[in-house]
Design a protein around this motif. Sequence first.
Motif, mmCIF file in Angstrom:
data_model
loop_
_atom_site.group_PDB
_atom_site.id
_atom_site.type_symbol
_atom_site.label_atom_id
_atom_site.label_comp_id
_atom_site.label_asym_id
_atom_site.label_seq_id
_atom_site.Cartn_x
_atom_site.Cartn_y
_atom_site.Cartn_z
ATOM 1 N N SER B 81 0.848 -1.321 0.010
ATOM 2 C CA SER B 81 0.133 0.011 -0.019
ATOM 3 C C SER B 81 0.879 1.311 0.089
ATOM 4 C CB SER B 81 -1.037 0.003 1.299
ATOM 5 O OG SER B 81 -0.048 0.217 2.503
ATOM 6 N N ARG B 85 -1.567 1.496 -6.422
ATOM 7 C CA ARG B 85 -2.707 1.653 -6.373
ATOM 8 C C ARG B 85 -3.639 1.007 -7.087
ATOM 9 N NH1 ARG B 85 -1.610 2.969 -2.544
ATOM 10 N NH2 ARG B 85 -1.020 5.078 -1.622
ATOM 11 N N CYS B 86 -3.130 0.106 -7.646
ATOM 12 C CA CYS B 86 -4.247 -1.009 -8.427
ATOM 13 C C CYS B 86 -3.530 -2.359 -8.325
ATOM 14 C CB CYS B 86 -4.179 -0.503 -10.024
ATOM 15 S SG CYS B 86 -5.243 -1.570 -10.988
ATOM 16 N N ASP B 95 -11.612 -12.307 -3.955
ATOM 17 C CA ASP B 95 -11.907 -12.073 -2.480
ATOM 18 C C ASP B 95 -11.343 -13.135 -1.430
ATOM 19 O OD1 ASP B 95 -13.698 -13.681 -3.949
ATOM 20 O OD2 ASP B 95 -15.153 -13.583 -2.394
ATOM 21 N N LEU B 100 -10.526 -7.439 0.759
ATOM 22 C CA LEU B 100 -11.098 -6.172 -0.274
ATOM 23 C C LEU B 100 -11.331 -4.784 0.506
ATOM 24 C CD1 LEU B 100 -13.439 -8.339 -2.521
ATOM 25 C CD2 LEU B 100 -11.057 -7.423 -2.977
ATOM 26 N N GLU B 101 -11.925 -5.360 2.069
ATOM 27 C CA GLU B 101 -12.235 -3.999 2.719
ATOM 28 C C GLU B 101 -10.736 -3.265 3.015
ATOM 29 O OE1 GLU B 101 -15.206 -3.198 4.377
ATOM 30 O OE2 GLU B 101 -15.939 -4.352 2.773
ATOM 31 N N GLN B 102 -9.992 -3.971 3.428
ATOM 32 C CA GLN B 102 -8.657 -3.358 3.536
ATOM 33 C C GLN B 102 -8.241 -2.505 2.429
ATOM 34 O OE1 GLN B 102 -7.543 -4.056 6.890
ATOM 35 N NE2 GLN B 102 -6.694 -2.010 6.503
ATOM 36 N N LYS B 104 -9.678 -1.317 0.152
ATOM 37 C CA LYS B 104 -10.418 -0.244 -0.285
ATOM 38 C C LYS B 104 -10.240 0.939 0.761
ATOM 39 C CE LYS B 104 -15.363 0.760 -0.989
ATOM 40 N NZ LYS B 104 -16.924 0.137 -0.765
ATOM 41 N N GLU B 105 -9.661 0.604 1.807
ATOM 42 C CA GLU B 105 -9.339 1.782 3.057
ATOM 43 C C GLU B 105 -7.922 2.255 2.645
ATOM 44 O OE1 GLU B 105 -9.106 0.575 7.161
ATOM 45 O OE2 GLU B 105 -11.129 -0.157 6.959
ATOM 46 N N GLY B 107 -7.060 2.351 -0.166
ATOM 47 C CA GLY B 107 -7.446 3.449 -1.653
ATOM 48 C C GLY B 107 -6.735 2.447 -2.986
ATOM 49 N N ARG B 109 -7.380 0.261 -5.850
ATOM 50 C CA ARG B 109 -8.335 -0.380 -6.860
ATOM 51 C C ARG B 109 -8.031 -1.977 -6.993
ATOM 52 N NH1 ARG B 109 -9.694 1.128 -13.393
ATOM 53 N NH2 ARG B 109 -10.336 3.272 -12.108
ATOM 54 N N VAL B 330 -13.328 -3.408 -6.338
ATOM 55 C CA VAL B 330 -13.605 -2.391 -5.230
ATOM 56 C C VAL B 330 -12.709 -1.170 -5.690
ATOM 57 C CG1 VAL B 330 -14.338 -3.737 -3.516
ATOM 58 C CG2 VAL B 330 -11.741 -3.148 -3.899
#
Lengths: 330, 330
Positions: B81, B85-86, B95, B100-102, B104-105, B107, B109, B330
Motif C-alpha cells: 500500500s 494503487r491498483c 476475495d 477487499l475491505e482493507q 478499499k481503505e 485506496g 483499486r 472495489v
Amino acid sequence: MSVIETTPSREGLPLLVIPNCVPVMVKAFREFLPEFDGICRVRLFTDTMLDEEVLARRMKGADAVIVVGFHVGDDLLRTMSQTVRCIAFGGTGVDNYVNLEQAKEYGIRICNIVHYGDAAVAEHAIALLMEITRRVGEMNADMHEGVWHPLDGMELYGKTMGIVGFGGIGQWVARIARGFGMNIKVWSRHPHEEAMRELQAASAESIHDLFASSDVVSLHLAYNRNTRGIVTADDLDALRAGSILINTARAELIEAGSLAKRLEKGDIYAGLDVFDREPMPEVDPLRVVPGTILTPHAAWCTDTAVRNAVRQCIDSVRGFYTGEATNVVV
Amino acid sequence: MSVIETTPSREGLPLLVIPNCVPVMVKAFREFLPEFDGICRVRLFTDTMLDEEVLARRMKGADAVIVVGFHVGDDLLRTMSQTVRCIAFGGTGVDNYVNLEQAKEYGIRICNIVHYGDAAVAEHAIALLMEITRRVGEMNADMHEGVWHPLDGMELYGKTMGIVGFGGIGQWVARIARGFGMNIKVWSRHPHEEAMRELQAASAESIHDLFASSDVVSLHLAYNRNTRGIVTADDLDALRAGSILINTARAELIEAGSLAKRLEKGDIYAGLDVFDREPMPEVDPLRVVPGTILTPHAAWCTDTAVRNAVRQCIDSVRGFYTGEATNVVV
C-alpha cells in the motif's frame, strides 16, 4: 466354450444357431432369448470362434443364424444354404461379409442392423478428440504415480469441425460439436438440407476442401467399393499444422499407407479406433509416429449399443419366423 | 528466473510489476506488453515465485501490480500500500486472495477477470467425464504397449446431467451436455429462466435431490464462505451406484474428507481437477480409492483461456492508468 440352449427337447420347432459370440453380447442375448419360446429352439455358442469349419459344424441343421463378426465366405454360404433360410448379421455393412447376390439365389433372407451404435460411435469420436485436446488420460496416469504436472490444453469452442459423411453417426457428431460451440462443415454425397440447416452447417465442395479448412476432421462414411481410399495422401497433406483427424469409421477409407506417412511429419494429431489390420500387429508404424491416440476398435462397444444390436438381431430373426420383413436387406 | 522490462529508462512513467508468472502465461504477456508503451514501464518476473518477502521486494516502487496466483496477506497488502494503487488479479475469486475491505481503505483499486476460462473449464469437465465413460487414455496406453484390449464404454445420450451452480461455466457444461442428448437438471441459488428454457433444463429442489436423481453431477459454484462444504457427506451418499461426480470448481465445496470416504465404497466414479491441498500430497486417499480420474488443476489451462486472462489483466491495468473502470471489484 459353453453352449446355451433353450427348449432343446422340442425338436418340432425350427432351430436358430448363434455359432459364436463376444462376451459383452452374451448377457444381452441371455436376456432376450426367452422371447423365442414357442417360436424356435436357440443354440448359442458363447466363445469368439472364427474357424470356418468349426462354425459350419455348429450351424448344422439351423434354419436361422445370427452372424457376429465373422465373414461368410462363398464356400461357407454354400454349406449353410442346405438348411439356413435367414442370416441376421450383427452389424450394418453386411455386403462386406456376405455375398448378397449369392444369398438371394439360395433363397436366404439377409438382415442387418442399423443405427444401433450411432450414439456410441459419435461419443467415442469425441472422446478420442478430447484426449488429444485435454490429455486427461495422460495426466491421470501421472497423478496416480504421484506426479503433479499440468499439461496445456486446446479449446474446441469456435473451431471448425469438418465431417466426412453425414449419415446417422456424422450428424450425431455434428450435434455434439455444436454443443461445444464448434462450427460445422460437411462433405457428403447426399443432400441433408434439414440437418444442415439445424446445425448451421456449411458445405464443403470436396474432401480436399474440407481437410484444408477444418481444425478437426472426423470420418463417418460407410465402407464400400466407392469409398475405399476416398481420402487420399493429397487430402491428408491439406491438413493444416495443429489440426486433428479422427477415424472411428474404417481404416480403408484412407489411401493405404498414407496416414502413417502424413503423421510422421509430426505437425498434426490423429485419434484412431480403426486400422488396416485388426488386431493391430505389434509392429505397426502408427504405434510409433507422434501425435496419435489409439483405441482398439472399441467405439461401438457400449452397454447401450450392444443391447440395441442384440435387440435388433433378435427382432430380425423373429420377423423371419413370424413372416414380417424386419431389417431385411435381400 | 529472468526479468522482462519494457522502457526501463523512462523513469518518469509509472511502473507496473508482475512479480511472478507461470510459463504458459509468459508468451501471452510478451505479446501484449507493447500496448503499455508510453503509458507505463513494465517489469515482468517470469518464474513461479511464492515467497512473500521476495514478492514484496520485487513489487517495490510499483504503482500497479498484476497478481498471478499468490495470496496477498494483510502484511503484504500493507507493504504494497506504500506505492501500489491498483492490483489486477489474474483470476475471478479475488476475495479469497485479497482483503477487499482493507484494500478499499488503502485506496487500492482491485480488479479481477471474468469468464476468461468458461470454455476451457467446461470442456475439461467433459474430458474428465469422457475418460470415465470411454477410457480412451487407458486404452491408448495399452495400444502403445502393443496390447489390443477393447474396454466397454458407457453412453451419455439420454442420461441426466446434474449441474450445481448455473453461472457461465455451469451453463456452458449444460450446452455441451445437451449436444450429447443428455437431460439437464440444475440446482442454483439464482433463477436463470432464459438459459433454463433454452436448455430444457429441470430444476432440482436441493443439492441432495440433484445428487439423488442424476447420472452425472458436475460442480460449478464459486467458492466463498457460503459455499464452503455445501456438498455434504449425506449428498454424496445419495449418488446412485454407477453415477459420476465431476469437480473442476473447488475441492472445498465438498465437506472435508467425505469424498474419499464415499469413493471407498467403490460403486461410483469421480473425475477431479481440484483438491484440498495443491499440489496434491504424494500420500492422499484420493490417489488410491477406486474409480477416480485425476488431473492437476489443469482445467483452466488452455491456449485460449490463458490468452483471454492475460488480455483482461492488461485491460484492467490500462483502464487504471487511463481512468476507465475496467473489471473493477472495489
